[in-house]
Design a protein around this motif. Structure first.
Motif, PDB file in Angstrom:
ATOM      1  N   GLN A  22      11.971  -2.192  37.194  1.00 19.40           N
ATOM      2  CA  GLN A  22      12.200  -0.949  36.467  1.00 19.40           C
ATOM      3  C   GLN A  22      10.865  -0.248  36.264  1.00 19.40           C
ATOM      4  OE1 GLN A  22      14.245  -1.553  32.816  1.00 19.40           O
ATOM      5  NE2 GLN A  22      16.234  -1.886  33.774  1.00 19.40           N
ATOM      6  N   VAL A  23      10.876   1.028  36.428  1.00 20.39           N
ATOM      7  CA  VAL A  23       9.689   1.841  36.215  1.00 20.39           C
ATOM      8  C   VAL A  23       9.986   2.800  35.061  1.00 20.39           C
ATOM      9  CG1 VAL A  23       8.063   3.481  37.247  1.00 20.39           C
ATOM     10  CG2 VAL A  23       9.084   1.661  38.644  1.00 20.39           C
ATOM     11  N   SER A  24       9.146   2.779  34.050  1.00 16.53           N
ATOM     12  CA  SER A  24       9.404   3.590  32.868  1.00 16.53           C
ATOM     13  C   SER A  24       9.398   5.083  33.179  1.00 16.53           C
ATOM     14  CB  SER A  24       8.360   3.278  31.791  1.00 16.53           C
ATOM     15  OG  SER A  24       7.054   3.529  32.289  1.00 16.53           O
ATOM     16  N   ASP A  25       8.600   5.479  34.195  1.00 14.49           N
ATOM     17  CA  ASP A  25       8.553   6.901  34.543  1.00 14.49           C
ATOM     18  C   ASP A  25       9.900   7.404  35.053  1.00 14.49           C
ATOM     19  OD1 ASP A  25       5.946   6.941  33.823  1.00 14.49           O
ATOM     20  OD2 ASP A  25       5.142   6.792  35.847  1.00 14.49           O
ATOM     21  N   ASP A  26      10.655   6.511  35.704  1.00 12.01           N
ATOM     22  CA  ASP A  26      11.969   6.924  36.210  1.00 12.01           C
ATOM     23  C   ASP A  26      12.909   7.290  35.071  1.00 12.01           C
ATOM     24  OD1 ASP A  26      11.050   6.491  38.745  1.00 12.01           O
ATOM     25  OD2 ASP A  26      11.904   4.482  38.921  1.00 12.01           O
ATOM     26  N   SER A  27      12.824   6.547  33.977  1.00  9.75           N
ATOM     27  CA  SER A  27      13.703   6.840  32.850  1.00  9.75           C
ATOM     28  C   SER A  27      13.324   8.151  32.158  1.00  9.75           C
ATOM     29  CB  SER A  27      13.657   5.699  31.830  1.00  9.75           C
ATOM     30  OG  SER A  27      12.338   5.552  31.314  1.00  9.75           O
ATOM     31  N   LEU A  28      12.053   8.533  32.341  1.00 11.68           N
ATOM     32  CA  LEU A  28      11.614   9.792  31.737  1.00 11.68           C
ATOM     33  C   LEU A  28      11.940  10.995  32.605  1.00 11.68           C
ATOM     34  CD1 LEU A  28       8.094   8.787  30.369  1.00 11.68           C
ATOM     35  CD2 LEU A  28      10.194   9.091  29.071  1.00 11.68           C
ATOM     36  N   ALA A  29      12.219  10.769  33.880  1.00 20.51           N
ATOM     37  CA  ALA A  29      12.451  11.889  34.803  1.00 20.51           C
ATOM     38  C   ALA A  29      13.586  12.804  34.350  1.00 20.51           C
ATOM     39  CB  ALA A  29      12.708  11.358  36.215  1.00 20.51           C
ATOM     40  N   PRO A  30      14.772  12.269  33.960  1.00 20.40           N
ATOM     41  CA  PRO A  30      15.837  13.177  33.504  1.00 20.40           C
ATOM     42  C   PRO A  30      15.449  13.983  32.268  1.00 20.40           C
ATOM     43  CG  PRO A  30      16.719  11.001  33.992  1.00 20.40           C
ATOM     44  CD  PRO A  30      15.236  10.876  33.985  1.00 20.40           C
ATOM     45  N   ILE A  31      14.693  13.339  31.370  1.00 21.31           N
ATOM     46  CA  ILE A  31      14.269  14.031  30.157  1.00 21.31           C
ATOM     47  C   ILE A  31      13.311  15.167  30.504  1.00 21.31           C
ATOM     48  CG2 ILE A  31      13.073  13.780  27.938  1.00 21.31           C
ATOM     49  CD1 ILE A  31      14.031  10.899  27.875  1.00 21.31           C
ATOM     50  N   LEU A  32      12.346  14.880  31.383  1.00 19.18           N
ATOM     51  CA  LEU A  32      11.390  15.902  31.793  1.00 19.18           C
ATOM     52  C   LEU A  32      12.090  17.054  32.510  1.00 19.18           C
ATOM     53  CD1 LEU A  32       8.469  13.647  33.061  1.00 19.18           C
ATOM     54  CD2 LEU A  32       8.616  14.869  30.896  1.00 19.18           C
ATOM     55  N   TYR A  33      13.091  16.727  33.312  1.00 17.22           N
ATOM     56  CA  TYR A  33      13.840  17.766  34.030  1.00 17.22           C
ATOM     57  C   TYR A  33      14.603  18.659  33.048  1.00 17.22           C
ATOM     58  CZ  TYR A  33      17.240  19.939  37.159  1.00 17.22           C
ATOM     59  OH  TYR A  33      18.018  20.848  37.835  1.00 17.22           O
ATOM     60  N   THR A  34      15.207  18.007  32.053  1.00 12.32           N
ATOM     61  CA  THR A  34      15.933  18.776  31.037  1.00 12.32           C
ATOM     62  C   THR A  34      14.991  19.669  30.243  1.00 12.32           C
ATOM     63  OG1 THR A  34      17.563  16.987  30.834  1.00 12.32           O
ATOM     64  CG2 THR A  34      17.463  18.605  29.049  1.00 12.32           C
ATOM     65  N   LEU A  35      13.820  19.127  29.900  1.00 11.33           N
ATOM     66  CA  LEU A  35      12.838  19.925  29.166  1.00 11.33           C
ATOM     67  C   LEU A  35      12.382  21.125  29.984  1.00 11.33           C
ATOM     68  CD1 LEU A  35      10.610  17.173  27.503  1.00 11.33           C
ATOM     69  CD2 LEU A  35      12.234  18.694  26.373  1.00 11.33           C
ATOM     70  N   LYS A  36      12.212  20.924  31.282  1.00 10.54           N
ATOM     71  CA  LYS A  36      11.799  22.034  32.149  1.00 10.54           C
ATOM     72  C   LYS A  36      12.878  23.117  32.195  1.00 10.54           C
ATOM     73  CE  LYS A  36      10.093  23.149  36.767  1.00 10.54           C
ATOM     74  NZ  LYS A  36      10.949  24.311  36.892  1.00 10.54           N
ATOM     75  N   GLN A  37      14.143  22.675  32.300  1.00  5.48           N
ATOM     76  CA  GLN A  37      15.234  23.650  32.314  1.00  5.48           C
ATOM     77  C   GLN A  37      15.274  24.449  31.007  1.00  5.48           C
ATOM     78  OE1 GLN A  37      18.710  21.223  33.287  1.00  5.48           O
ATOM     79  NE2 GLN A  37      18.786  22.184  35.303  1.00  5.48           N
ATOM     80  N   LEU A  38      15.123  23.739  29.888  1.00 10.68           N
ATOM     81  CA  LEU A  38      15.136  24.414  28.591  1.00 10.68           C
ATOM     82  C   LEU A  38      13.974  25.391  28.471  1.00 10.68           C
ATOM     83  CD1 LEU A  38      16.079  21.441  26.229  1.00 10.68           C
ATOM     84  CD2 LEU A  38      17.551  23.328  26.954  1.00 10.68           C
ATOM     85  N   THR A  39      12.806  24.989  28.994  1.00  9.32           N
ATOM     86  CA  THR A  39      11.644  25.876  28.960  1.00  9.32           C
ATOM     87  C   THR A  39      11.886  27.134  29.775  1.00  9.32           C
ATOM     88  OG1 THR A  39      10.168  23.970  28.683  1.00  9.32           O
ATOM     89  CG2 THR A  39       9.174  26.030  29.405  1.00  9.32           C
ATOM     90  N   ASP A  40      12.468  26.960  30.971  1.00 11.97           N
ATOM     91  CA  ASP A  40      12.770  28.116  31.820  1.00 11.97           C
ATOM     92  C   ASP A  40      13.793  29.036  31.153  1.00 11.97           C
ATOM     93  OD1 ASP A  40      11.038  27.086  33.668  1.00 11.97           O
ATOM     94  OD2 ASP A  40      12.593  26.153  34.908  1.00 11.97           O
ATOM     95  N   GLN A  41      14.830  28.437  30.564  1.00 12.24           N
ATOM     96  CA  GLN A  41      15.840  29.244  29.883  1.00 12.24           C
ATOM     97  C   GLN A  41      15.231  30.002  28.706  1.00 12.24           C
ATOM     98  OE1 GLN A  41      19.016  26.571  28.845  1.00 12.24           O
ATOM     99  NE2 GLN A  41      19.646  26.235  30.968  1.00 12.24           N
TER     100      GLN A  41
END
Length: 228
Positions: free
Chosen positions: A112-131
């Motif tokens: 398991q790589v901890s960065d992988d678990s953060l990827a969905p969160i980072l993607y969601t944050l990026k979408q929220l930032t763009d919106q």
């Protein structure tokens, strides 16, 4: 407590309570330990692939937390200091270190790589930032449109005021002109009446004079014999 191959392990909740930290903080510590040491199988796993913590794991994590707080070091530096020997051993003999783990745990563990678990969160944050950026842009556009509408409204009000003022002036001028025309017409009518009255007076006088002249009456004998 859970028993795996004769050894007691604490669950994440129990380990977090022992270390006096939240389960989320314990998860972050554990993920960074695995990443820093280069071993995703550093902690024992249960049948659901959840981490289990031995007494030595608890001691090491407590030392990491202490160094981080007392020496104002970053979490990564504190982990590197506590797990320095494990990091060296992992780099030199990763296979031999992995062989010391129970066979059941080694076969059931998955990397398991901890960065992988953060990827969905980072993607969601990026979408929220763009919106959020889009909403800010739309609000700015609406503000500009509102300012333009207010500007046009002010010009319209001024134009209406100017038109009303012009109409008032024109009305007053028309009223004045009409009054002058009426006065002039009345004066002309009065003059005409006066002039027309004078000849009538003269005629009346002439008629009066004519009627005043008397014709001498003829005598009876003249009228009888028709002699003048």
């Amino acid at each position: 407590m859970k028993n795996v191959s004769g050894q007691e392990y604490q669950t994440p909740r129990q380990a977090a309570d022992t270390l006096d930290i939240s389960p989320q903080t314990l998860r972050a510590y554990s993920g960074l330990v695995e990443k820093t040491t280069g071993r995703t199988d550093y902690f024992q796993r249960d049948q659901n692939n959840g981490r289990l913590y031995s007494a030595q794991n608890i001691t090491d994590l407590a030392q990491v937390n202490q160094i981080k707080k007392e020496h104002s070091k970053t979490l990564k530096d504190a982990i590197s200091e506590v797990f320095e020997q494990q990091i060296i051993k992992s780099a030199e003999a990763a296979d031999s270190t992995a062989a010391t783990l129970p066979t059941a745990a080694a076969t059931s563990a998955t990397p398991q790589v901890s960065d992988d678990s953060l990827a969905p969160i980072l993607y969601t944050l990026k979408q929220l930032t763009d919106q959020n950026a889009q909403v800010v842009t739309q609000i700015q556009q609406l503000k500009e449109q509102l300012d333009e509408t207010n500007h046009n409204y002010e010009h319209l009000v001024k134009a209406i005021e100017v038109r009303n003022t012009s109409m008032d002036v024109a009305s007053q001028a028309a009223a004045t002109s009409s009054a002058a025309v009426v006065s002039s017409a009345a004066s002309a009518t009065s003059n005409t009446t006066s002039q027309a009255a004078k000849p009538n007076s003269a005629s009346s006088l002439s008629m009066a004079s004519s009627s005043a002249i008397t014709v001498p009456k003829k005598s009876f004998w003249s009228r009888l014999f028709n002699h003048d």
